[in-house]
Design an enzyme around this catalytic site. Structure first.
Site, PDB file in Angstrom:
ATOM      1  N   THR A 119       0.809  -1.216   0.000  1.00  0.00           N
ATOM      2  CA  THR A 119       0.000   0.000   0.000  1.00  0.00           C
ATOM      3  C   THR A 119       0.846   1.271   0.000  1.00  0.00           C
ATOM      4  OG1 THR A 119      -0.191  -0.352   2.387  1.00  0.00           O
ATOM      5  CG2 THR A 119      -2.079  -0.968   1.023  1.00  0.00           C
ATOM      6  N   ASN A 120       1.941   1.272   0.730  1.00  0.00           N
ATOM      7  CA  ASN A 120       2.835   2.443   0.810  1.00  0.00           C
ATOM      8  C   ASN A 120       4.271   1.975   0.604  1.00  0.00           C
ATOM      9  OD1 ASN A 120       0.604   4.237   1.910  1.00  0.00           O
ATOM     10  ND2 ASN A 120       0.739   2.715   3.547  1.00  0.00           N
ATOM     11  N   GLY A 200      -0.380  -6.849   6.991  1.00  0.00           N
ATOM     12  CA  GLY A 200      -1.628  -7.344   7.530  1.00  0.00           C
ATOM     13  C   GLY A 200      -1.468  -7.989   8.897  1.00  0.00           C
ATOM     14  N   GLY A 218      -0.920  -2.545  14.381  1.00  0.00           N
ATOM     15  CA  GLY A 218      -2.236  -3.105  14.156  1.00  0.00           C
ATOM     16  C   GLY A 218      -3.024  -2.300  13.139  1.00  0.00           C
ATOM     17  N   CYS A 251      -3.285   3.355   6.897  1.00  0.00           N
ATOM     18  CA  CYS A 251      -4.091   2.766   7.971  1.00  0.00           C
ATOM     19  C   CYS A 251      -4.622   3.829   8.927  1.00  0.00           C
ATOM     20  CB  CYS A 251      -3.281   1.727   8.744  1.00  0.00           C
ATOM     21  SG  CYS A 251      -1.782   2.375   9.498  1.00  0.00           S
ATOM     22  N   GLU A 341     -12.383  -1.394   8.569  1.00  0.00           N
ATOM     23  CA  GLU A 341     -11.344  -0.637   7.863  1.00  0.00           C
ATOM     24  C   GLU A 341     -11.397  -1.029   6.389  1.00  0.00           C
ATOM     25  OE1 GLU A 341      -6.586   0.240   8.368  1.00  0.00           O
ATOM     26  OE2 GLU A 341      -7.270  -1.832   8.448  1.00  0.00           O
ATOM     27  N   LEU A 420       3.122   3.185  13.055  1.00  0.00           N
ATOM     28  CA  LEU A 420       2.395   3.750  14.186  1.00  0.00           C
ATOM     29  C   LEU A 420       2.004   2.640  15.152  1.00  0.00           C
ATOM     30  CD1 LEU A 420       0.022   6.095  12.114  1.00  0.00           C
ATOM     31  CD2 LEU A 420       2.402   6.496  12.802  1.00  0.00           C
TER      32      LEU A 420
END
Length: 543
Positions: A119-120, A200, A218, A251, A341, A420
């Site tokens: 994703t990033n 994930g 998470g 996220c 999410e 994070l």
């Protein structure tokens, strides 16, 4: 057999890169702070020059997000993260507590196994490379298979300039034979010192069960609460900007709007003005089938896709220019798939009677997949903001700005970071935004102290000296003048004798143009001696 051979090659590559990185680690650990900073500067500068091209490569390979926002994320890591970590001391003596006589010294943790998501991909690679090397740790990247090429290229961009600046070549490496088995081997092999995992839930759990120290993060099912006191146009702009940033791949991006009933109509109008399309019940069901899998996970096929693309896949007609799909929901949980999410520009929408009910709704959303991560609040009443901060089971409460980049430290004063921590609530080892300081251990040099008597690091002050002399005269008949005369005069320009000298003491003495007079048993730290060399600032009491 070809698949099996690929697994074996990946496992072997993981072992080989980790072993070579461990050898390079020994050389890296001997570098000075100045040398480390020069290397990190070179890496950041190289990445800054390629932020847009790397963003383009990431979009082309993964199909996630958009070039403009990925460019901004790359620049955030190459500039903001670098500027934040640049002044950090990560080599040698970190701190000296003169009173407690404890010296804290930095020690690298060892080879970092850096797991990079799809994703990033390029921004996370830049970020993890910079913080690992800043902490004097060699690093081996393990790319997500769907982003292998752009991650390998990002490492290549930084590697050449870093080596030219003094980095041991094997201290920055990347797996090219990428399989799950290879990643697992990298995480658990004996040469790995610490794992920095982004991905994930399964990957993070694998990192924590590898037997190595690990930082994993998470999921973030982030609610954004809009209180009746909020600047509604600004609040909605922030939420939509955060949710649509790189099409929701962070996220920390907003997943739900929770607003007070008193301002519901105004919020709805502002959402529409900012490109939001409200779905009806039938459309919610259609979008749910496309966005969420039967296992109640985000469908990889829609992650990081534009709202118009998702609507088309769901068979929903939306106006041109639609930026986000908004689903009004009555509850949270498995019966409401869009309350999870979603990693895409799809928002759940709730209205509540007041901030107390808003508090409970946010708690429900966090418990359904976002515990420990982030919560957004838009409110002009600081007492309510503090109440949310005190009571909510999250470690980042982002007030009056978007959570997407606010939680990463881009629009707030938090430590700039792409990892994070979600704390013990989510089974993470830390609740911090991860920085180089999380990748060092601190060893402590502790000198003996006499706890039975008060300790002073210098001769008594004038007032205390007078009181001692007065006491002696009264009890022993000793005259104050004689007591004063008994002490040898210090050299001209010198301070009174001391029994412990730290680096800061020497620097202060040099600035003030004075000397430090050492008592017969004085302790001078190695860092203090290094600074004092050539300045003739240290003199012995009997000199």
């Amino acid at each position: 057999m070809a698949l099996e051979d690929g697994d074996l090659r990946s496992i072997q590559e993981a072992r080989s890169l980790a072993a070579r990185a461990r050898v390079a680690q020994r050389a890296l650990a001997e570098l000075s702070q100045e040398q480390i900073d020069r290397i990190v500067d070179a890496m950041a500068q190289a990445a800054r020059g390629e932020v847009e091209r790397l963003a383009q490569l990431a979009c082309e390979e993964t199909g996630f997000g958009n070039v403009a926002d990925k460019t901004r994320k790359n620049r955030f890591c190459a500039e903001d993260v670098h500027a934040f970590i640049r002044p950090m001391r990560t080599v040698g003596v970190l701190r000296e507590d003169v009173q407690r006589r404890v010296v804290e010294i930095a020690e690298p943790m060892g080879v970092v196994a850096a797991i990079i998501p799809s994703t990033n991909p390029t921004s996370t690679t830049i970020y993890k490379a910079l913080i690992s090397i800043k902490a004097r740790n060699a690093v081996v990247m393990s790319p997500h298979p769907a982003a292998r090429k752009c991650i390998v290229e990002t490492v290549r961009v930084m590697h050449g300039p870093a080596v030219a600046a003094g980095l041991p070549p094997d201290a920055l490496a990347c797996l090219e034979q990428v399989t799950i088995e290879g990643t697992q081997e990298l995480m658990r092999c004996r040469d790995t010192g610490v794992i920095l995992a982004t991905g994930g839930i399964g990957l993070v759990r694998a990192a924590y069960s590898s037997g190595k120290p690990a930082y994993g993060v998470g999921p973030g099912n982030v609610p954004a609460y809009i209180h009746e006191s909020a600047d509604v146009p600004r609040a909605v702009r922030d939420v939509i900007a955060g949710k649509t940033f790189d099409y929701g791949t962070l996220c920390s991006s907003e997943q739900s709007i929770v607003c007070d009933e008193k301002i519901r109509d105004q919020v709805v109008a502002e959402v529409k003005k900012n490109g939001g399309f409200f779905l009806d019940a039938e459309q919610i069901a259609a979008v749910s089938r496309v966005v969420v899998t039967p296992r109640r996970l985000a469908n990889p096929a829609i992650v990081g896709k534009a709202a118009t693309t998702i609507a088309k896949l769901a068979g929903v007609d939306v106006p041109e220019g639609t930026r986000v799909l908004v689903a009004p929901l009555e509850g949270v949980g498995r019966d409401y798939p869009l309350s999870i999410e979603k990693l895409s520009p799809v928002l759940a929408f709730y209205s509540v009677a007041d901030w107390h009910e808003g508090c409970e709704r946010c708690l429900e959303l966090l418990r359904f997949g976002g515990t420990g991560h982030t919560l957004g609040i838009h409110c002009q009443d600081d007492a309510i903001i503090r109440e949310f901060a005190l009571k909510k089971p999250v470690f980042r409460i982002v007030a009056n700005t978007q959570t997407s980049m606010g939680a990463t430290g881009n629009t707030t004063g938090l430590a700039p970071s792409m990892s994070l921590g979600c704390g013990a609530y989510a089974g993470n080892i830390t609740s911090d935004n991860i920085t180089p300081l999380h990748l060092i251990n601190v060893k402590r040099l502790a000198y003996a102290i006499d706890r039975q008597a008060p300790r002073v690091s210098a001769a008594p002050s004038g007032e205390l000296r007078e009181r001692v002399a007065s006491f002696l005269e009264e009890r022993l008949g000793a005259a104050p003048a004689k007591a004063e005369a008994a002490a040898p005069a210090p050299p001209r320009g010198a301070s009174e004798s001391v029994d412990f000298v730290a680096e800061d003491d020497v620097r202060r003495a040099i600035r003030e143009g004075r000397k430090i007079r050492l008592s017969p048993g004085a302790i001078v730290t190695p860092a203090a001696r290094d600074v004092a060399e050539g300045h003739e600032v240290l003199v012995r009491a009997d000199a």
